[in-house]
Design a protein around this motif. Structure first.
Motif, mmCIF file in Angstrom:
data_model
loop_
_atom_site.group_PDB
_atom_site.id
_atom_site.type_symbol
_atom_site.label_atom_id
_atom_site.label_comp_id
_atom_site.label_asym_id
_atom_site.label_seq_id
_atom_site.Cartn_x
_atom_site.Cartn_y
_atom_site.Cartn_z
ATOM 1 N N LYS A 45 -14.265 4.896 2.866
ATOM 2 C CA LYS A 45 -14.736 3.917 1.905
ATOM 3 C C LYS A 45 -15.478 2.781 2.603
ATOM 4 C CE LYS A 45 -12.928 1.609 -2.168
ATOM 5 N NZ LYS A 45 -11.756 1.384 -2.986
ATOM 6 N N LYS A 67 -2.041 6.394 0.840
ATOM 7 C CA LYS A 67 -3.147 5.545 1.286
ATOM 8 C C LYS A 67 -2.902 5.027 2.700
ATOM 9 C CE LYS A 67 -4.921 4.004 -3.175
ATOM 10 N NZ LYS A 67 -5.167 2.868 -4.049
ATOM 11 N N ARG A 68 -1.641 4.729 3.030
ATOM 12 C CA ARG A 68 -1.320 4.268 4.387
ATOM 13 C C ARG A 68 -1.583 5.369 5.402
ATOM 14 N NH1 ARG A 68 3.745 2.965 2.615
ATOM 15 N NH2 ARG A 68 4.681 4.027 4.381
ATOM 16 N N VAL A 87 0.862 -1.184 0.000
ATOM 17 C CA VAL A 87 0.000 0.000 0.000
ATOM 18 C C VAL A 87 0.902 1.239 0.000
ATOM 19 C CG1 VAL A 87 -1.778 1.283 1.265
ATOM 20 C CG2 VAL A 87 -1.830 -1.223 1.216
ATOM 21 N N ASP A 105 -7.927 -1.021 -0.420
ATOM 22 C CA ASP A 105 -6.958 -0.125 -1.057
ATOM 23 C C ASP A 105 -6.880 -0.352 -2.569
ATOM 24 O OD1 ASP A 105 -5.659 -2.618 -0.010
ATOM 25 O OD2 ASP A 105 -3.974 -1.872 -1.185
ATOM 26 N N ALA A 151 -5.309 5.778 5.857
ATOM 27 C CA ALA A 151 -5.863 4.666 6.636
ATOM 28 C C ALA A 151 -5.460 4.767 8.103
ATOM 29 C CB ALA A 151 -5.398 3.333 6.056
#
Length: 134
Positions: free
Chosen positions: A60, A29-30, A25, A78, A33
């Motif tokens: 999401k 995105k990490r 990932v 992801d 998250a």
């Protein structure tokens, strides 16, 4: 066979960023998250061995229908395309993900009277996420 149905709210997460990095990932995105303070897992039974695993975050929502012991296609939260195989061993729902280039990851969800403990494995990285039943 354990009852795995219910709604579970994330309470704590250990080593999750390292796990996400290990599975590929990307940085942005990490970080997105990791910044999420809420995640809810909702498991519903739709047939004798059929379930839907719904994961909801502020960014999401994903739904993954599956039948125990049958491989299904999965688009991860992801965006990765993998195959998932779910098995139930006592009170542990095991999810094995396989993908391109020999990718393999395992998620063990252990169900307790008060919640679930998800242990995620990839190569030599392990993460633990604890959820409370709501």
């Amino acid at each position: 066979m354990a009852d795995i149905t219910g709604k579970y709210s994330l309470e704590s997460s250990e080593n999750f960023d390292e796990y996400m990095q290990s599975i590929g990932v990307g940085f942005l995105k990490r970080k997105a998250a990791s910044a999420l303070s809420t995640a809810v897992v909702d498991i519903t039974k739709t047939g004798p061995d059929a379930y839907v695993l719904k994961t909801t975050t502020t960014l999401k929502t994903t739904e993954l229908p599956f039948v125990l012991n049958k491989e299904v296609p999965e688009t991860t939260i992801d965006g990765r395309e993998v195959k998932a195989l779910f098995t139930l061993d006592g009170n542990i729902l095991k999810q094995k993900q396989t993908g391109a280039d020999g990718f393999e990851s395992t998620i063990d969800r252990e169900f307790t009277p008060t919640g679930l403990i998800a242990t995620l494995y990839h190569k030599n990285v392990t993460a633990v996420r604890k959820y409370k039943k709501v």
